[in-house]
Design an enzyme around this catalytic site. Structure first.
Site, PDB file in Angstrom:
ATOM      1  N   ARG A 263       0.683   7.409 -41.945  1.00  0.00           N
ATOM      2  CA  ARG A 263       1.391   7.532 -40.664  1.00  0.00           C
ATOM      3  C   ARG A 263       2.823   7.863 -41.035  1.00  0.00           C
ATOM      4  O   ARG A 263       3.476   7.083 -41.714  1.00  0.00           O
ATOM      5  CB  ARG A 263       1.307   6.209 -39.884  1.00  0.00           C
ATOM      6  CG  ARG A 263      -0.103   5.912 -39.366  1.00  0.00           C
ATOM      7  CD  ARG A 263      -0.124   4.745 -38.403  1.00  0.00           C
ATOM      8  NE  ARG A 263      -1.406   4.610 -37.734  1.00  0.00           N
ATOM      9  CZ  ARG A 263      -2.277   3.634 -37.961  1.00  0.00           C
ATOM     10  NH1 ARG A 263      -2.013   2.688 -38.831  1.00  0.00           N
ATOM     11  NH2 ARG A 263      -3.419   3.585 -37.309  1.00  0.00           N
TER      12      ARG A 263
ATOM     13  N   GLY B 113      -5.157   6.024 -38.630  1.00  0.00           N
ATOM     14  CA  GLY B 113      -6.159   5.107 -39.195  1.00  0.00           C
ATOM     15  C   GLY B 113      -7.406   5.865 -39.601  1.00  0.00           C
ATOM     16  O   GLY B 113      -7.912   6.685 -38.842  1.00  0.00           O
TER      17      GLY B 113
ATOM     18  N   ILE C 215     -12.313  -4.590 -42.205  1.00  0.00           N
ATOM     19  CA  ILE C 215     -13.715  -4.338 -42.582  1.00  0.00           C
ATOM     20  C   ILE C 215     -14.337  -3.361 -41.571  1.00  0.00           C
ATOM     21  O   ILE C 215     -15.235  -2.583 -41.895  1.00  0.00           O
ATOM     22  CB  ILE C 215     -14.499  -5.674 -42.656  1.00  0.00           C
ATOM     23  CG1 ILE C 215     -15.808  -5.472 -43.396  1.00  0.00           C
ATOM     24  CG2 ILE C 215     -14.747  -6.270 -41.291  1.00  0.00           C
ATOM     25  CD1 ILE C 215     -16.512  -6.779 -43.746  1.00  0.00           C
TER      26      ILE C 215
ATOM     27  N   ARG D  43      -6.141  -2.035 -30.199  1.00  0.00           N
ATOM     28  CA  ARG D  43      -4.826  -2.466 -29.683  1.00  0.00           C
ATOM     29  C   ARG D  43      -4.716  -2.212 -28.193  1.00  0.00           C
ATOM     30  O   ARG D  43      -4.269  -3.046 -27.424  1.00  0.00           O
ATOM     31  CB  ARG D  43      -3.707  -1.696 -30.401  1.00  0.00           C
ATOM     32  CG  ARG D  43      -3.100  -2.445 -31.544  1.00  0.00           C
ATOM     33  CD  ARG D  43      -2.046  -1.614 -32.189  1.00  0.00           C
ATOM     34  NE  ARG D  43      -2.532  -0.269 -32.484  1.00  0.00           N
ATOM     35  CZ  ARG D  43      -2.202   0.424 -33.569  1.00  0.00           C
ATOM     36  NH1 ARG D  43      -1.383  -0.080 -34.436  1.00  0.00           N
ATOM     37  NH2 ARG D  43      -2.683   1.624 -33.768  1.00  0.00           N
TER      38      ARG D  43
ATOM     39  N   ARG E 275     -17.218  23.840 -45.387  1.00  0.00           N
ATOM     40  CA  ARG E 275     -18.419  24.677 -45.584  1.00  0.00           C
ATOM     41  C   ARG E 275     -18.536  25.750 -44.492  1.00  0.00           C
ATOM     42  O   ARG E 275     -18.916  26.882 -44.761  1.00  0.00           O
ATOM     43  CB  ARG E 275     -19.655  23.789 -45.622  1.00  0.00           C
ATOM     44  CG  ARG E 275     -19.576  22.783 -46.797  1.00  0.00           C
ATOM     45  CD  ARG E 275     -20.685  22.981 -47.780  1.00  0.00           C
ATOM     46  NE  ARG E 275     -20.411  22.275 -49.015  1.00  0.00           N
ATOM     47  CZ  ARG E 275     -21.260  21.456 -49.624  1.00  0.00           C
ATOM     48  NH1 ARG E 275     -22.437  21.212 -49.105  1.00  0.00           N
ATOM     49  NH2 ARG E 275     -20.940  20.903 -50.781  1.00  0.00           N
TER      50      ARG E 275
ATOM     51  N   ASP F  20      -4.704   9.803 -31.329  1.00  0.00           N
ATOM     52  CA  ASP F  20      -3.675  10.401 -30.466  1.00  0.00           C
ATOM     53  C   ASP F  20      -2.348  10.651 -31.205  1.00  0.00           C
ATOM     54  O   ASP F  20      -1.689  11.663 -30.962  1.00  0.00           O
ATOM     55  CB  ASP F  20      -3.483   9.628 -29.167  1.00  0.00           C
ATOM     56  CG  ASP F  20      -3.321   8.138 -29.370  1.00  0.00           C
ATOM     57  OD1 ASP F  20      -3.272   7.705 -30.545  1.00  0.00           O
ATOM     58  OD2 ASP F  20      -3.235   7.409 -28.366  1.00  0.00           O
TER      59      ASP F  20
ATOM     60  N   ASP G  29     -11.560   3.553 -32.533  1.00  0.00           N
ATOM     61  CA  ASP G  29     -11.260   2.946 -31.233  1.00  0.00           C
ATOM     62  C   ASP G  29     -11.987   3.578 -30.034  1.00  0.00           C
ATOM     63  O   ASP G  29     -12.076   2.968 -28.984  1.00  0.00           O
ATOM     64  CB  ASP G  29      -9.749   3.019 -30.947  1.00  0.00           C
ATOM     65  CG  ASP G  29      -8.953   2.121 -31.874  1.00  0.00           C
ATOM     66  OD1 ASP G  29      -9.554   1.249 -32.510  1.00  0.00           O
ATOM     67  OD2 ASP G  29      -7.726   2.302 -31.962  1.00  0.00           O
TER      68      ASP G  29
ATOM     69  N   THR H 186     -11.357   8.290 -34.824  1.00  0.00           N
ATOM     70  CA  THR H 186     -10.779   6.942 -34.749  1.00  0.00           C
ATOM     71  C   THR H 186     -11.884   5.981 -34.343  1.00  0.00           C
ATOM     72  O   THR H 186     -12.725   6.328 -33.503  1.00  0.00           O
ATOM     73  CB  THR H 186      -9.615   6.849 -33.740  1.00  0.00           C
ATOM     74  OG1 THR H 186      -9.392   5.467 -33.435  1.00  0.00           O
ATOM     75  CG2 THR H 186      -9.880   7.569 -32.435  1.00  0.00           C
TER      76      THR H 186
ATOM     77  N   ASP I  98     -10.910   5.840 -28.063  1.00  0.00           N
ATOM     78  CA  ASP I  98      -9.950   5.745 -26.956  1.00  0.00           C
ATOM     79  C   ASP I  98      -9.346   7.099 -26.602  1.00  0.00           C
ATOM     80  O   ASP I  98      -8.207   7.170 -26.151  1.00  0.00           O
ATOM     81  CB  ASP I  98      -8.834   4.758 -27.330  1.00  0.00           C
ATOM     82  CG  ASP I  98      -8.084   5.179 -28.583  1.00  0.00           C
ATOM     83  OD1 ASP I  98      -8.584   6.080 -29.298  1.00  0.00           O
ATOM     84  OD2 ASP I  98      -7.014   4.618 -28.855  1.00  0.00           O
TER      85      ASP I  98
HETATM   86  O1  F6P Z   1      -6.424   3.025 -34.457  1.00  0.00           O
HETATM   87  C1  F6P Z   1      -7.342   2.456 -35.299  1.00  0.00           C
HETATM   88  C2  F6P Z   1      -6.961   1.045 -35.647  1.00  0.00           C
HETATM   89  O2  F6P Z   1      -7.949   0.573 -36.524  1.00  0.00           O
HETATM   90  C3  F6P Z   1      -6.754   0.088 -34.467  1.00  0.00           C
HETATM   91  O3  F6P Z   1      -7.948  -0.383 -33.902  1.00  0.00           O
HETATM   92  C4  F6P Z   1      -5.931  -0.993 -35.110  1.00  0.00           C
HETATM   93  O4  F6P Z   1      -5.196  -1.706 -34.165  1.00  0.00           O
HETATM   94  C5  F6P Z   1      -5.034  -0.206 -36.021  1.00  0.00           C
HETATM   95  O5  F6P Z   1      -5.730   0.990 -36.335  1.00  0.00           O
HETATM   96  C6  F6P Z   1      -4.638  -0.924 -37.282  1.00  0.00           C
HETATM   97  O6  F6P Z   1      -3.760  -0.126 -37.987  1.00  0.00           O
HETATM   98  P1  F6P Z   1      -3.252  -0.411 -39.467  1.00  0.00           P
HETATM   99  O7  F6P Z   1      -4.362  -0.047 -40.403  1.00  0.00           O
HETATM  100  O8  F6P Z   1      -2.068   0.452 -39.624  1.00  0.00           O
HETATM  101  O9  F6P Z   1      -2.967  -1.889 -39.547  1.00  0.00           O
END
Ligand code: F6P
Length: 319
Positions: A72, A11, A250, A171, A25, A103, A127, A125, A129
Protein backbone atom coordinates in the site's frame (compact mmCIF):
# COMPACT_ATOMS: atom_id res chain seq x y z
CA UNK A 1 -1.46 -2.77 -28.08
CA UNK A 2 1.69 -4.86 -27.86
CA UNK A 3 3.06 -4.38 -24.34
CA UNK A 4 1.04 -4.48 -21.17
CA UNK A 5 1.87 -4.38 -17.46
CA UNK A 6 0.26 -6.13 -14.51
CA UNK A 7 0.39 -5.42 -10.80
CA UNK A 8 -1.33 -6.52 -7.61
CA UNK A 9 -2.00 -4.00 -4.89
CA UNK A 10 -3.65 -3.65 -1.46
CA UNK A 11 -4.49 -6.67 0.68
CA UNK A 12 -3.59 -9.90 -1.11
CA UNK A 13 -6.35 -12.40 -1.85
CA UNK A 14 -6.25 -16.10 -2.75
CA UNK A 15 -6.74 -16.43 -6.51
CA UNK A 16 -4.64 -13.38 -7.42
CA UNK A 17 -2.01 -15.77 -8.83
CA UNK A 18 -4.61 -17.49 -10.99
CA UNK A 19 -5.57 -14.04 -12.34
CA UNK A 20 -1.92 -13.15 -13.05
CA UNK A 21 -1.50 -16.46 -14.89
CA UNK A 22 -4.61 -15.81 -16.98
CA UNK A 23 -3.47 -12.28 -17.92
CA UNK A 24 0.01 -13.45 -18.92
CA UNK A 25 -1.13 -16.48 -20.92
CA UNK A 26 -4.03 -14.69 -22.63
CA UNK A 27 -1.78 -11.80 -23.62
CA UNK A 28 0.95 -14.09 -24.95
CA UNK A 29 -1.75 -16.01 -26.86
CA UNK A 30 -2.49 -12.68 -28.58
CA UNK A 31 1.24 -12.06 -29.29
CA UNK A 32 1.62 -9.38 -26.66
CA UNK A 33 4.47 -8.89 -24.17
CA UNK A 34 3.59 -8.79 -20.48
CA UNK A 35 5.57 -7.00 -17.78
CA UNK A 36 5.16 -7.94 -14.13
CA UNK A 37 5.34 -4.94 -11.81
CA UNK A 38 6.50 -6.06 -8.37
CA UNK A 39 5.31 -4.54 -5.04
CA UNK A 40 2.28 -2.74 -6.45
CA UNK A 41 2.39 1.00 -7.20
CA UNK A 42 5.49 1.36 -5.01
CA UNK A 43 7.36 -1.02 -7.32
CA UNK A 44 5.97 0.78 -10.35
CA UNK A 45 7.46 4.11 -9.18
CA UNK A 46 10.77 2.38 -8.45
CA UNK A 47 10.88 0.54 -11.79
CA UNK A 48 10.71 -2.91 -10.20
CA UNK A 49 9.51 -4.41 -13.48
CA UNK A 50 10.37 -7.67 -15.30
CA UNK A 51 9.02 -9.35 -18.39
CA UNK A 52 6.88 -12.42 -17.68
CA UNK A 53 6.94 -15.48 -19.95
CA UNK A 54 4.60 -18.46 -20.21
CA UNK A 55 6.80 -20.36 -17.73
CA UNK A 56 6.92 -17.47 -15.24
CA UNK A 57 3.34 -18.24 -14.29
CA UNK A 58 3.59 -22.05 -14.32
CA UNK A 59 2.62 -23.88 -11.13
CA UNK A 60 1.02 -20.84 -9.47
CA UNK A 61 -2.71 -21.36 -10.13
CA UNK A 62 -3.03 -23.30 -6.86
CA UNK A 63 -1.01 -20.91 -4.70
CA UNK A 64 -2.39 -18.25 -2.36
CA UNK A 65 -0.81 -14.80 -2.05
CA UNK A 66 0.61 -13.04 -5.10
CA UNK A 67 3.88 -13.79 -6.90
CA UNK A 68 4.05 -10.08 -7.76
CA UNK A 69 3.90 -9.11 -4.05
CA UNK A 70 1.67 -6.33 -2.84
CA UNK A 71 2.03 -3.00 -1.08
CA UNK A 72 0.00 0.00 0.00
CA UNK A 73 1.84 3.11 -1.20
CA UNK A 74 1.30 6.60 0.25
CA UNK A 75 3.75 8.17 -2.20
CA UNK A 76 1.78 7.00 -5.22
CA UNK A 77 -1.22 9.01 -4.00
CA UNK A 78 0.75 12.21 -4.70
CA UNK A 79 1.06 13.94 -8.07
CA UNK A 80 4.86 13.47 -7.95
CA UNK A 81 4.46 9.74 -7.28
CA UNK A 82 2.13 9.34 -10.25
CA UNK A 83 4.60 11.20 -12.51
CA UNK A 84 7.36 8.82 -11.42
CA UNK A 85 5.13 5.86 -12.28
CA UNK A 86 4.44 7.28 -15.73
CA UNK A 87 8.16 7.77 -16.37
CA UNK A 88 8.70 4.08 -15.67
CA UNK A 89 5.80 3.01 -17.88
CA UNK A 90 7.26 5.10 -20.70
CA UNK A 91 10.75 3.70 -20.12
CA UNK A 92 9.49 0.13 -20.55
CA UNK A 93 7.15 1.05 -23.42
CA UNK A 94 4.14 -0.29 -21.49
CA UNK A 95 0.95 0.81 -23.23
CA UNK A 96 -1.72 -0.52 -20.87
CA UNK A 97 -1.93 -1.70 -17.29
CA UNK A 98 -4.01 -4.34 -15.50
CA UNK A 99 -4.46 -3.70 -11.77
CA UNK A 100 -5.65 -6.51 -9.51
CA UNK A 101 -6.89 -5.29 -6.12
CA UNK A 102 -9.63 -3.52 -4.23
CA UNK A 103 -10.97 0.03 -4.18
CA UNK A 104 -7.68 1.64 -3.04
CA UNK A 105 -5.92 0.00 -5.98
CA UNK A 106 -8.61 1.17 -8.38
CA UNK A 107 -8.14 4.79 -7.28
CA UNK A 108 -4.59 4.51 -8.63
CA UNK A 109 -5.89 2.99 -11.86
CA UNK A 110 -8.26 5.95 -12.31
CA UNK A 111 -5.40 8.45 -11.81
CA UNK A 112 -3.20 6.75 -14.41
CA UNK A 113 -6.08 6.43 -16.88
CA UNK A 114 -6.77 10.17 -16.48
CA UNK A 115 -3.10 10.78 -17.31
CA UNK A 116 -3.41 8.84 -20.56
CA UNK A 117 -2.48 5.30 -19.48
CA UNK A 118 -5.29 2.85 -20.17
CA UNK A 119 -5.89 0.79 -17.04
CA UNK A 120 -8.26 -2.10 -16.40
CA UNK A 121 -9.20 -3.15 -12.86
CA UNK A 122 -9.69 -6.76 -11.75
CA UNK A 123 -11.50 -7.03 -8.39
CA UNK A 124 -9.32 -8.97 -5.96
CA UNK A 125 -10.13 -8.71 -2.24
CA UNK A 126 -11.46 -11.14 0.32
CA UNK A 127 -13.98 -8.51 1.46
CA UNK A 128 -16.37 -8.81 -1.53
CA UNK A 129 -17.10 -5.11 -1.10
CA UNK A 130 -16.90 -3.88 -4.70
CA UNK A 131 -19.91 -2.89 -6.76
CA UNK A 132 -20.27 -4.08 -10.34
CA UNK A 133 -19.38 -7.67 -9.56
CA UNK A 134 -21.26 -10.34 -7.62
CA UNK A 135 -17.98 -11.76 -6.34
CA UNK A 136 -14.41 -10.59 -5.88
CA UNK A 137 -11.42 -12.88 -6.22
CA UNK A 138 -10.53 -14.38 -2.81
CA UNK A 139 -13.92 -14.06 -1.14
CA UNK A 140 -14.91 -17.69 -1.61
CA UNK A 141 -11.59 -18.99 -0.28
CA UNK A 142 -11.69 -16.70 2.76
CA UNK A 143 -15.29 -17.71 3.40
CA UNK A 144 -14.33 -21.38 3.36
CA UNK A 145 -11.37 -20.71 5.66
CA UNK A 146 -13.75 -19.09 8.15
CA UNK A 147 -16.28 -21.92 7.84
CA UNK A 148 -13.54 -24.47 8.47
CA UNK A 149 -12.38 -22.56 11.56
CA UNK A 150 -15.90 -22.13 12.97
CA UNK A 151 -16.67 -25.83 12.44
CA UNK A 152 -13.63 -26.64 14.56
CA UNK A 153 -14.54 -24.08 17.20
CA UNK A 154 -18.07 -25.49 17.34
CA UNK A 155 -16.64 -28.88 18.39
CA UNK A 156 -14.97 -27.41 21.45
CA UNK A 157 -17.87 -25.00 22.08
CA UNK A 158 -20.19 -28.01 22.28
CA UNK A 159 -17.87 -30.02 24.50
CA UNK A 160 -17.47 -27.20 27.02
CA UNK A 161 -20.94 -25.69 26.62
CA UNK A 162 -19.57 -22.25 25.87
CA UNK A 163 -20.55 -19.20 23.88
CA UNK A 164 -18.05 -18.14 21.22
CA UNK A 165 -17.56 -14.78 19.56
CA UNK A 166 -15.68 -15.13 16.26
CA UNK A 167 -14.23 -11.90 14.87
CA UNK A 168 -13.73 -12.01 11.10
CA UNK A 169 -12.23 -9.52 8.64
CA UNK A 170 -14.23 -6.74 7.02
CA UNK A 171 -13.55 -3.15 8.10
CA UNK A 172 -16.46 -1.67 6.18
CA UNK A 173 -18.00 -4.77 4.69
CA UNK A 174 -20.07 -7.51 6.27
CA UNK A 175 -20.19 -10.09 3.47
CA UNK A 176 -17.63 -12.44 5.05
CA UNK A 177 -19.41 -12.32 8.41
CA UNK A 178 -22.87 -12.65 6.86
CA UNK A 179 -22.07 -15.56 4.55
CA UNK A 180 -20.00 -17.39 7.19
CA UNK A 181 -22.65 -16.78 9.85
CA UNK A 182 -25.36 -18.12 7.58
CA UNK A 183 -23.25 -21.10 6.52
CA UNK A 184 -22.41 -21.89 10.14
CA UNK A 185 -25.81 -21.34 11.71
CA UNK A 186 -24.58 -18.54 13.95
CA UNK A 187 -27.00 -17.26 16.59
CA UNK A 188 -26.18 -13.62 15.78
CA UNK A 189 -24.26 -11.96 12.96
CA UNK A 190 -23.00 -8.41 13.46
CA UNK A 191 -22.03 -6.45 10.35
CA UNK A 192 -21.04 -2.80 9.79
CA UNK A 193 -23.86 -2.16 7.29
CA UNK A 194 -26.62 -2.83 9.81
CA UNK A 195 -26.76 -1.19 13.22
CA UNK A 196 -27.05 -3.90 15.84
CA UNK A 197 -28.92 -3.99 19.07
CA UNK A 198 -26.82 -5.56 21.84
CA UNK A 199 -29.96 -6.42 23.80
CA UNK A 200 -31.17 -8.52 20.89
CA UNK A 201 -27.95 -10.50 20.92
CA UNK A 202 -28.43 -11.16 24.63
CA UNK A 203 -32.14 -11.98 24.21
CA UNK A 204 -31.33 -14.57 21.59
CA UNK A 205 -28.68 -16.15 23.80
CA UNK A 206 -31.04 -16.26 26.79
CA UNK A 207 -33.91 -17.72 24.76
CA UNK A 208 -31.56 -20.41 23.48
CA UNK A 209 -30.45 -21.12 27.02
CA UNK A 210 -34.06 -21.48 28.17
CA UNK A 211 -34.63 -24.04 25.39
CA UNK A 212 -31.66 -26.02 26.72
CA UNK A 213 -29.15 -24.81 24.15
CA UNK A 214 -25.68 -25.32 25.57
CA UNK A 215 -23.43 -23.46 23.14
CA UNK A 216 -23.70 -20.53 20.75
CA UNK A 217 -21.71 -18.92 17.97
CA UNK A 218 -21.74 -15.18 17.29
CA UNK A 219 -19.97 -13.88 14.20
CA UNK A 220 -18.72 -10.30 14.32
CA UNK A 221 -17.19 -8.31 11.44
CA UNK A 222 -14.12 -6.38 12.63
CA UNK A 223 -15.68 -3.09 11.44
CA UNK A 224 -18.37 -3.35 14.12
CA UNK A 225 -16.00 -3.47 17.07
CA UNK A 226 -13.59 -5.67 18.96
CA UNK A 227 -14.50 -9.30 19.56
CA UNK A 228 -12.85 -9.15 23.00
CA UNK A 229 -15.12 -6.29 24.10
CA UNK A 230 -18.24 -8.06 22.87
CA UNK A 231 -17.16 -11.28 24.59
CA UNK A 232 -16.73 -9.53 27.97
CA UNK A 233 -20.08 -7.76 27.62
CA UNK A 234 -21.84 -11.04 26.84
CA UNK A 235 -20.24 -12.83 29.78
CA UNK A 236 -21.28 -9.99 32.11
CA UNK A 237 -24.83 -9.80 30.81
CA UNK A 238 -25.56 -13.55 30.71
CA UNK A 239 -23.10 -15.25 33.00
CA UNK A 240 -22.45 -17.71 30.14
CA UNK A 241 -18.87 -18.86 29.82
CA UNK A 242 -17.72 -16.93 26.75
CA UNK A 243 -14.57 -17.22 24.62
CA UNK A 244 -13.37 -15.06 21.73
CA UNK A 245 -11.43 -16.05 18.62
CA UNK A 246 -10.02 -13.39 16.30
CA UNK A 247 -9.30 -15.18 13.02
CA UNK A 248 -7.04 -12.44 11.62
CA UNK A 249 -4.79 -12.84 8.59
CA UNK A 250 -5.30 -16.59 8.33
CA UNK A 251 -8.37 -15.51 6.31
CA UNK A 252 -6.17 -13.98 3.61
CA UNK A 253 -4.00 -17.04 2.93
CA UNK A 254 -4.28 -20.56 1.63
CA UNK A 255 -4.98 -22.41 -1.61
CA UNK A 256 -7.70 -20.72 -3.62
CA UNK A 257 -10.92 -22.70 -4.00
CA UNK A 258 -11.99 -23.99 -7.40
CA UNK A 259 -14.51 -21.15 -7.59
CA UNK A 260 -11.83 -18.50 -7.04
CA UNK A 261 -9.44 -20.09 -9.55
CA UNK A 262 -12.10 -20.16 -12.27
CA UNK A 263 -13.35 -16.66 -11.43
CA UNK A 264 -9.79 -15.28 -11.48
CA UNK A 265 -9.00 -17.00 -14.78
CA UNK A 266 -12.13 -15.60 -16.42
CA UNK A 267 -11.68 -12.06 -15.08
CA UNK A 268 -7.95 -11.93 -15.88
CA UNK A 269 -8.52 -13.04 -19.48
CA UNK A 270 -11.41 -10.59 -19.89
CA UNK A 271 -9.17 -7.72 -18.74
CA UNK A 272 -6.76 -8.50 -21.59
CA UNK A 273 -9.67 -8.58 -24.06
CA UNK A 274 -10.74 -5.10 -22.93
CA UNK A 275 -7.26 -3.64 -23.49
CA UNK A 276 -7.20 -5.24 -26.95
CA UNK A 277 -10.58 -3.63 -27.68
CA UNK A 278 -9.04 -0.26 -26.81
CA UNK A 279 -11.00 0.19 -23.60
CA UNK A 280 -9.65 2.10 -20.59
CA UNK A 281 -10.77 2.96 -17.06
CA UNK A 282 -12.99 -0.13 -16.79
CA UNK A 283 -13.33 -2.82 -14.16
CA UNK A 284 -14.16 -6.39 -15.14
CA UNK A 285 -16.72 -8.23 -13.06
CA UNK A 286 -19.14 -11.10 -12.97
CA UNK A 287 -22.91 -10.65 -12.70
CA UNK A 288 -25.32 -13.57 -12.92
CA UNK A 289 -22.37 -15.67 -14.12
CA UNK A 290 -21.81 -13.36 -17.11
CA UNK A 291 -18.60 -11.39 -17.55
CA UNK A 292 -19.26 -7.65 -17.53
CA UNK A 293 -17.27 -4.43 -17.37
CA UNK A 294 -18.05 -1.11 -15.71
CA UNK A 295 -16.56 2.37 -15.52
CA UNK A 296 -14.12 2.22 -12.58
CA UNK A 297 -15.04 5.74 -11.43
CA UNK A 298 -18.64 4.62 -11.16
CA UNK A 299 -17.53 1.51 -9.24
CA UNK A 300 -15.61 3.71 -6.81
CA UNK A 301 -18.42 6.16 -6.23
CA UNK A 302 -21.15 3.60 -5.58
CA UNK A 303 -21.30 1.61 -2.37
CA UNK A 304 -21.51 -2.16 -2.29
CA UNK A 305 -24.81 -3.10 -0.67
CA UNK A 306 -25.14 -6.05 1.62
CA UNK A 307 -27.95 -8.43 0.66
CA UNK A 308 -30.72 -7.63 3.15
CA UNK A 309 -32.66 -10.76 2.15
CA UNK A 310 -29.71 -12.80 3.39
CA UNK A 311 -29.56 -10.77 6.60
CA UNK A 312 -33.26 -11.47 7.21
CA UNK A 313 -32.89 -15.13 6.33
CA UNK A 314 -30.02 -15.54 8.78
CA UNK A 315 -32.19 -13.96 11.48
CA UNK A 316 -35.14 -16.19 10.69
CA UNK A 317 -33.08 -19.40 10.68
CA UNK A 318 -31.23 -18.70 13.92
CA UNK A 319 -34.31 -18.43 16.14
O1 F6P B 1 -9.17 -5.43 2.52
C1 F6P B 1 -8.81 -6.69 2.90
C2 F6P B 1 -8.50 -6.76 4.37
O2 F6P B 1 -8.12 -8.08 4.64
C3 F6P B 1 -9.61 -6.29 5.31
O3 F6P B 1 -10.64 -7.23 5.50
C4 F6P B 1 -8.83 -6.01 6.57
O4 F6P B 1 -9.49 -5.11 7.40
C5 F6P B 1 -7.56 -5.41 6.02
O5 F6P B 1 -7.41 -5.93 4.71
C6 F6P B 1 -6.33 -5.69 6.84
O6 F6P B 1 -5.26 -5.03 6.27
P1 F6P B 1 -3.74 -5.21 6.70
O7 F6P B 1 -3.27 -6.51 6.13
O8 F6P B 1 -3.05 -4.05 6.12
O9 F6P B 1 -3.72 -5.27 8.21
Amino acid sequence: MKKIGILTSGGDAPGMNAAIRAVVRKAIFHDMEVYGIYNGYQGLMEGNIKQLEIGSVGDIIQRGGTILYSARSEEFKTEAGQEKAIEQLNKFGIEGLIVIGGDGSFQGAVKLTQKGYPCIGVPGTIDNDITGTDFTIGFDTALNTIIDAIDKIRDTATSHERTYVIEVMGRDAGDLALWAGLADGAESILIPEKPHDFNMVIDRLKKGQERGKKHSIIVLAEGVGKGMDLGSKIQEATDMETRVTVLGHIQRGGRPTGFDRVLASRLGAKAVDLLLEGKAGRMVGIENNQLVDHDITHVLTSKHEVDMDMVNLANQLSI
